[in-house]
Scaffold this motif. Structure first.
Motif, short mmCIF file in Angstrom:
data_model
loop_
_atom_site.label_atom_id
_atom_site.label_comp_id
_atom_site.label_asym_id
_atom_site.label_seq_id
_atom_site.Cartn_x
_atom_site.Cartn_y
_atom_site.Cartn_z
N VAL A 60 -1.03 9.49 -2.46
CA VAL A 60 0.25 8.76 -2.54
C VAL A 60 -0.02 7.35 -2.04
N LYS A 61 -0.29 6.44 -2.98
CA LYS A 61 -0.79 5.12 -2.61
C LYS A 61 -0.03 4.00 -3.31
N SER A 62 0.24 2.95 -2.57
CA SER A 62 0.72 1.70 -3.15
C SER A 62 -0.50 0.86 -3.52
N ASP A 63 -0.27 -0.39 -3.88
CA ASP A 63 -1.42 -1.25 -4.17
C ASP A 63 -1.88 -2.01 -2.93
N PHE A 64 -1.33 -1.65 -1.75
CA PHE A 64 -1.82 -2.28 -0.52
C PHE A 64 -3.32 -2.05 -0.38
N PRO A 65 -4.05 -3.08 0.00
CA PRO A 65 -5.50 -2.91 0.16
C PRO A 65 -5.86 -2.36 1.54
N TYR A 66 -6.79 -1.43 1.53
CA TYR A 66 -7.34 -0.90 2.76
C TYR A 66 -8.86 -0.94 2.63
N SER A 299 18.91 -10.47 1.64
CA SER A 299 18.78 -9.09 1.17
C SER A 299 17.43 -8.86 0.52
N TYR A 300 16.97 -9.82 -0.28
CA TYR A 300 15.70 -9.63 -0.96
C TYR A 300 14.54 -9.60 0.02
N LEU A 301 14.55 -10.50 1.00
CA LEU A 301 13.51 -10.50 2.03
C LEU A 301 13.54 -9.19 2.81
N TYR A 302 14.72 -8.71 3.09
CA TYR A 302 14.89 -7.49 3.87
C TYR A 302 14.19 -6.30 3.22
N ILE A 303 14.18 -6.27 1.88
CA ILE A 303 13.60 -5.15 1.15
C ILE A 303 12.14 -4.94 1.53
N TRP A 304 11.37 -6.03 1.63
CA TRP A 304 9.95 -5.86 1.94
C TRP A 304 9.64 -6.10 3.42
N ASP A 305 10.52 -6.79 4.12
CA ASP A 305 10.29 -7.02 5.55
C ASP A 305 10.67 -5.79 6.38
N GLN A 306 11.65 -5.04 5.91
CA GLN A 306 12.11 -3.83 6.59
C GLN A 306 12.02 -2.67 5.59
N PRO A 307 10.81 -2.17 5.34
CA PRO A 307 10.61 -1.26 4.20
C PRO A 307 11.27 0.10 4.35
N ASP A 308 11.68 0.51 5.55
CA ASP A 308 12.45 1.74 5.68
C ASP A 308 13.92 1.41 5.45
N LEU A 314 10.16 5.82 -2.42
CA LEU A 314 8.87 6.34 -1.97
C LEU A 314 7.99 5.17 -1.56
N ALA A 315 7.37 5.30 -0.40
CA ALA A 315 6.44 4.29 0.10
C ALA A 315 5.18 4.96 0.61
N ASP A 316 4.13 4.20 0.62
CA ASP A 316 2.84 4.61 1.16
C ASP A 316 2.94 4.53 2.68
N GLN A 317 3.02 5.68 3.36
CA GLN A 317 3.32 5.68 4.80
C GLN A 317 2.34 6.50 5.61
N CYS A 318 1.10 6.55 5.22
CA CYS A 318 0.15 7.44 5.90
C CYS A 318 -0.96 6.68 6.62
N ARG A 319 -0.68 5.54 7.20
CA ARG A 319 -1.75 4.75 7.79
C ARG A 319 -1.61 4.51 9.28
N GLY A 320 -0.45 4.41 9.81
CA GLY A 320 -0.30 4.04 11.21
C GLY A 320 -0.31 2.53 11.35
N LYS A 321 0.00 2.05 12.53
CA LYS A 321 0.11 0.62 12.77
C LYS A 321 -1.26 -0.04 12.81
N PRO A 436 1.78 -0.56 7.76
CA PRO A 436 1.94 -0.91 6.34
C PRO A 436 2.72 0.19 5.61
N LYS A 437 3.69 -0.22 4.84
CA LYS A 437 4.47 0.74 4.06
C LYS A 437 4.66 0.18 2.65
N GLY A 438 3.57 0.21 1.90
CA GLY A 438 3.62 -0.35 0.56
C GLY A 438 4.57 0.43 -0.34
N CYS A 439 5.41 -0.29 -1.05
CA CYS A 439 6.42 0.34 -1.89
C CYS A 439 5.78 0.94 -3.15
N ILE A 440 6.13 2.17 -3.46
CA ILE A 440 5.70 2.82 -4.69
C ILE A 440 6.86 2.89 -5.67
#
Length: 579
Positions: A60-66, A299-308, A314-321, A436-440
């Protein structure tokens, strides 16, 4: 149930961290002194949940780079398109995409192996969970749904990259036959849709999740995957009898083989189902978020600044801080504020996609002009909430100067940095760690998918298509689209809206390929523009001078990825055309 966003117990976290770096084969091997078998894994709900967590991490991955052996991606694939340019030449998008160097030895896909590991783990879940020796029907039902959805999600990623790929309907035992030939595009699409149907019937609804369960799959996420799959299947690159390159008897490995207008109707219906289910289950567009200091709608900034938030499905949420010295943040933070990767720069090609606040195209002088700041301020509010430009802060400090007459201001290649999706809380100076909580999947995508599909199905765009686009524009204060647009005019408007709204969310690379517009000058080939900026003495204004910072290459073969040399050497695959 355990929460897969790491807001969980220390015990679960420690075991998850020890398992997520292992493939399914590795996981089932016996380390020294530890007797780990499938029977162990499926012996209790707790053990199963550990395995499911590792499967989320793989699949379950977004395009965030790791950066690790099982989770690699480039610095937000936008840097391979007209969205952005990365300041460092060593990033993986440069050679295969921007320089046209894609080949079996440089496939542009760093997650190929990970997809197959996730699929094998999902198959293991699907096959084993019903017979697990404990009595918890609701738990088993949910886990099985997760297995179907994760399998479908990874097959969708393979489909949009390669076309037809081998279908593994069941796990292959260690040492078993892995030389399975490619299935056709039609077969892979149907396989994904079948899995989505199973997942939709098994998974809980969003409003049935507890707060601690955010991040787990829902029926709505599976519906989103179904809708996205059908949209791709209806799009020009697949929904055709004539492929981008003639593949002869193997055309069905890269296209569906005919044009069927009804595919657009199926895509529209699936997107509408997402919108309707979202309304029933409490998922809605983020609206009316205000900046406390200025009163500006953010509102638009909030979408990606506050991803919850209430819009994310669905977001990529399996990484930790992670801190600013780690992926995905380090490469996206400008070096002038301490980033080690140099930062992402929004191209001027992309800046020119933003309309003015009154809904008309902005007028830019390609010979230069003395009114840059005025033009910036006239743009769609989403520009200000996506990019950082001259005189604006990076996060809450560091008003950046792009004035090239000043010493040291030569790092921003294009004239404006891409801020999205780096949260405002990320600060190099304070070494803040942010998860990181990349949006899917988020809801706005499906308003735009609905509009696009309706427009392609009907000879003229119906009112529902206008309304869907206007819903997205209206929340940032942009005016409604003019009515009475032709089908082709509406197509261009909805494609532009999609580019702006979904910027840096992993869509642009694949949207341009499914529309087969990558060869258009300034999209993924030809002149890529930046602007040189010079402050005008005694004024708040700046002079801008457009210039070509790069000439990119895109050839027709690049509408599909190549399979790697290593896979081709195994002798079971047919390579995509042109490679």
């Amino acid at each position: 149930m355990k929460n897969l966003s790491y807001k969980i117990t220390v015990v679960f976290l420690s075991i998850l961290l020890s398992s997520i770096s292992l493939s399914c084969d590795d996981y089932l091997e016996k380390p020294p002194g530890v007797d780990v078998t499938e029977d162990t894994i499926f012996s209790s709900p707790v053990q199963v949940d550990y395995f499911v967590a590792g499967t989320y991490f793989m699949g379950v991955k977004s395009d965030f780079p790791y950066w690790n052996d099982h989770d690699r991606s480039d610095i937000g694939w936008g840097a391979a398109t007209d969205e952005a340019e990365i300041t460092q030449g060593w990033y993986w998008c440069q050679a295969p995409w921007n320089a046209g160097g894609m080949s079996p030895s440089n496939t542009g896909d760093l997650r190929f192996t990970t997809h197959w590991k996730a699929i094998r783990r999902a198959n293991t879940i699907i096959e084993r969970i019903d017979n697990a020796p404990f009595d918890d029907p609701a738990f088993k039902r949910r886990v099985k749904g997760e297995g179907y959805c994760i399998r479908a999600l990874n097959y969708f990623e393979l489909l949009r990259k390669y076309g037809g790929v081998p279908i593994l309907r069941e796990r292959v035992d260690i040492g078993g036959n892995l030389k399975i030939p490619r299935s056709t595009v039609k077969e892979v699409v149907q396989f994904i849709l079948d899995d989505c149907k199973e997942a939709i019937s098994l998974l809980p609804k969003p409003n049935e999740l507890s707060t601690s369960e955010r991040g787990r799959l829902t029926n709505l996420a599976a519906m989103c995957l179904k809708a996205r799959t059908l949209l791709y299947a209806a799009s020009p690159t697949f929904n055709t009898a004539k492929p981008y390159l003639n593949f002869g008897a193997n055309n069905d490995l890269i296209i569906l083989g005919d044009y069927d207008k009804e595919r657009w109707k199926e895509a529209a219906d699936a997107a509408k189902d997402v919108l309707d289910e979202a309304a029933r289950t409490g998922v809605k567009l983020v609206k009316n978020k205000k900046d406390d200091a200025t009163g500006e709608d953010i509102s638009y900034l909030y979408i990606w600044d506050q991803p919850d938030n209430e819009e994310v499905i669905l977001a990529d949420q399996c990484r930790g801080k992670v801190g600013t010295g780690h992926f995905p943040w380090n490469g996206q933070i400008p070096s002038v504020v301490g980033g080690s990767g140099g930062g992402l720069c929004m191209t001027f090609n992309f800046v020119m996609k933003y309309e003015t606040k009154n809904g008309t195209p902005q007028t830019w002088n390609m010979d230069g002009g003395d009114d840059l700041m005025a033009k910036y301020e006239e743009l769609d509010p989403r520009f200000r909430q996506t990019a950082t430009y001259h005189g604006r802060p990076w996060n809450t400090t560091d008003n950046l100067s792009m004035d090239l007459s000043e010493t040291g201001n030569d790092k921003c290649i294009t004239g404006q940095y891409m801020h999205k999706p780096v949260p405002l809380a990320v600060s190099r100076r304070d070494n803040v760690r942010v998860e990181p909580k990349g949006c899917i999947f988020r809801l706005a995508e499906f308003y735009l998918s609905y509009a696009e599909a309706l427009n392609e199905y009907y000879d003229v765009p119906p009112e529902e298509a206008y309304d869907a686009v206007d819903e997205i524009r209206g929340r940032v204060g942009m005016p409604k689209l003019p009515r009475n647009l032709s089908q082709s005019e509406f197509r261009e408007r909805v494609r532009n809206e999609r580019a702006i709204e979904l910027c840096m969310e992993g869509h642009r690379l694949y949207d341009t390929r499914r529309w087969e517009i990558c060869e258009q000058d300034g999209v993924m080939r030809g002149n890529m523009y930046g602007i040189k900026i010079y402050k005008i003495d005694g004024s708040k204004e700046c002079r801008y001078e457009p210039y070509v910072f790069e000439v990119r290459t895109f050839t027709k073969k690049m509408y599909r990825h190549p399979f790697s040399t290593g896979e081709m050497d195994k002798g079971y695959l047919i390579q995509n055309p042109g490679y």
